[in-house]
Enzyme design. Sequence first.
Site, mmCIF file in Angstrom:
data_model
loop_
_atom_site.group_PDB
_atom_site.id
_atom_site.type_symbol
_atom_site.label_atom_id
_atom_site.label_comp_id
_atom_site.label_asym_id
_atom_site.label_seq_id
_atom_site.Cartn_x
_atom_site.Cartn_y
_atom_site.Cartn_z
ATOM 1 N N ARG A 103 -21.252 -11.768 -0.694
ATOM 2 C CA ARG A 103 -20.673 -13.012 -1.227
ATOM 3 C C ARG A 103 -20.960 -14.106 -0.217
ATOM 4 O O ARG A 103 -20.587 -14.002 0.958
ATOM 5 C CB ARG A 103 -19.173 -12.856 -1.443
ATOM 6 C CG ARG A 103 -18.511 -14.178 -1.782
ATOM 7 C CD ARG A 103 -17.083 -14.030 -2.255
ATOM 8 N NE ARG A 103 -17.027 -13.543 -3.622
ATOM 9 C CZ ARG A 103 -15.964 -13.656 -4.422
ATOM 10 N NH1 ARG A 103 -14.862 -14.242 -3.997
ATOM 11 N NH2 ARG A 103 -15.985 -13.198 -5.657
ATOM 12 N N HIS A 130 -22.489 -15.670 -10.497
ATOM 13 C CA HIS A 130 -21.505 -14.599 -10.273
ATOM 14 C C HIS A 130 -21.787 -13.504 -11.310
ATOM 15 O O HIS A 130 -21.009 -13.288 -12.241
ATOM 16 C CB HIS A 130 -20.092 -15.173 -10.435
ATOM 17 C CG HIS A 130 -19.001 -14.323 -9.868
ATOM 18 N ND1 HIS A 130 -19.224 -13.131 -9.206
ATOM 19 C CD2 HIS A 130 -17.654 -14.493 -9.869
ATOM 20 C CE1 HIS A 130 -18.068 -12.626 -8.821
ATOM 21 N NE2 HIS A 130 -17.107 -13.420 -9.216
ATOM 22 N N GLN A 133 -19.203 -10.675 -12.364
ATOM 23 C CA GLN A 133 -18.086 -11.174 -13.158
ATOM 24 C C GLN A 133 -18.453 -11.180 -14.647
ATOM 25 O O GLN A 133 -17.721 -10.647 -15.484
ATOM 26 C CB GLN A 133 -17.715 -12.600 -12.705
ATOM 27 C CG GLN A 133 -16.593 -13.207 -13.505
ATOM 28 C CD GLN A 133 -15.260 -12.531 -13.225
ATOM 29 O OE1 GLN A 133 -14.850 -12.451 -12.082
ATOM 30 N NE2 GLN A 133 -14.589 -12.058 -14.252
ATOM 31 N N ASP A 222 -12.311 -21.550 -15.746
ATOM 32 C CA ASP A 222 -12.323 -21.197 -14.321
ATOM 33 C C ASP A 222 -11.740 -22.413 -13.582
ATOM 34 O O ASP A 222 -11.564 -23.490 -14.174
ATOM 35 C CB ASP A 222 -13.791 -20.936 -13.897
ATOM 36 C CG ASP A 222 -13.943 -20.445 -12.471
ATOM 37 O OD1 ASP A 222 -12.926 -20.104 -11.827
ATOM 38 O OD2 ASP A 222 -15.096 -20.412 -11.985
ATOM 39 N N CYS A 262 -11.744 -15.859 -15.054
ATOM 40 C CA CYS A 262 -12.190 -14.893 -14.039
ATOM 41 C C CYS A 262 -11.132 -14.670 -12.959
ATOM 42 O O CYS A 262 -11.171 -13.667 -12.261
ATOM 43 C CB CYS A 262 -13.516 -15.338 -13.440
ATOM 44 S SG CYS A 262 -13.480 -16.986 -12.738
ATOM 45 N N ARG A 290 -13.729 -5.284 -13.888
ATOM 46 C CA ARG A 290 -14.629 -5.457 -12.733
ATOM 47 C C ARG A 290 -14.883 -4.091 -12.073
ATOM 48 O O ARG A 290 -15.995 -3.776 -11.675
ATOM 49 C CB ARG A 290 -13.998 -6.408 -11.693
ATOM 50 C CG ARG A 290 -13.786 -7.849 -12.166
ATOM 51 C CD ARG A 290 -15.090 -8.585 -12.360
ATOM 52 N NE ARG A 290 -15.921 -8.543 -11.175
ATOM 53 C CZ ARG A 290 -15.818 -9.386 -10.137
ATOM 54 N NH1 ARG A 290 -14.945 -10.362 -10.166
ATOM 55 N NH2 ARG A 290 -16.635 -9.289 -9.097
#
Length: 309
Positions: A103, A130, A133, A222, A262, A290
């Site tokens: 990340r 991402h 996700q 988001d 998310c 996830r």
Amino acid sequence: MKRDLLSIRDLSAQEILGLIAKAEKMKSELAAGVLPMSLEGKIVGLVFLKPSTRTRVSFEAAIYRLGGQPMFLTAKDTQISRQEPLADMARVLERYIDAIVMRTFAQSDVEELARFASIPVINALTDHSHPCQVLADLVTIREKRGSLDNLTVVWVGDGNNVANSWIYAAARLGFSLNLACPPGYEPNHDMLDWAAGQAKGKVELISDPKQAVAEADVIYTDVWASMGREREAGERIEAFQRYQINSQLLASAPPHAIVLHCLPAHRGEEITDEVIESPRAPVFDQAENRLHLQMALLDWLIGSGRPGA
Ligand code: CP
Ligand code: NVA
């Protein structure tokens, strides 16, 4: 040859559907206590230069549950903080461990790591995308809706990293994606041009959120200020007021439409407490997936399995 997961753009539709099917299978196997120990003897490094709750914990749990060992690495505890080149780090880590989950800020960082490392590299969020996700969200959508056929996903809010991954997914799987973003906060024009040039998927900017959600199966939002953009939070709150997911906006959507986020969520900004706590927003089932998607992904890249196997 090793495979990486840097972007959904790099996957075929068959690979995406294979990963979803594998995640569904592993979810049942975990519940039944019969998961394969397909990462036994494997070590996975997690290099995280931004905070994380879900991605870090779900990757670590996925690795443990498949019999492997995670190793969490931050900038402050490694020579990244003293500017050791990623190309060097890649060629060192590959001598010790079996895969790297990273990340970071720039997409070019994960690309550079992947170019120099002979082991798989997984993008665990960059400023650009991402992928884990959105792949996991497709598991959630199939779980809640029964199918990904004739799907319309509506993105409401910032044209950010998660939105970009939705654009790639729409083009690969061929579903409709409406993006309702405040003027000036749309995804980058390169992304939209790329999507327009793809054979599959219909990606449209519809700036009025009420109009955008009219045919929605899934409404997605988001945070208004992503990690690294905190200083813009004040100006964004003003610009994004019309783009909140609240009961008035949901009144313009079909009754079957579900709401996904998310997480982490800022209640009272991009979504109201009332909506996120309602049965229409299965955001904790979404977060759970996830784990299952990432088990499937690790199994594909370094375990004994293949997508769909
Ligand atoms: N959704 C998500 O990636 O959350 P974290 O930032 O907590 O990992
Ligand atoms: N767009 C958000 C996603 C967090 C999971 C961010 O980058 O901060």
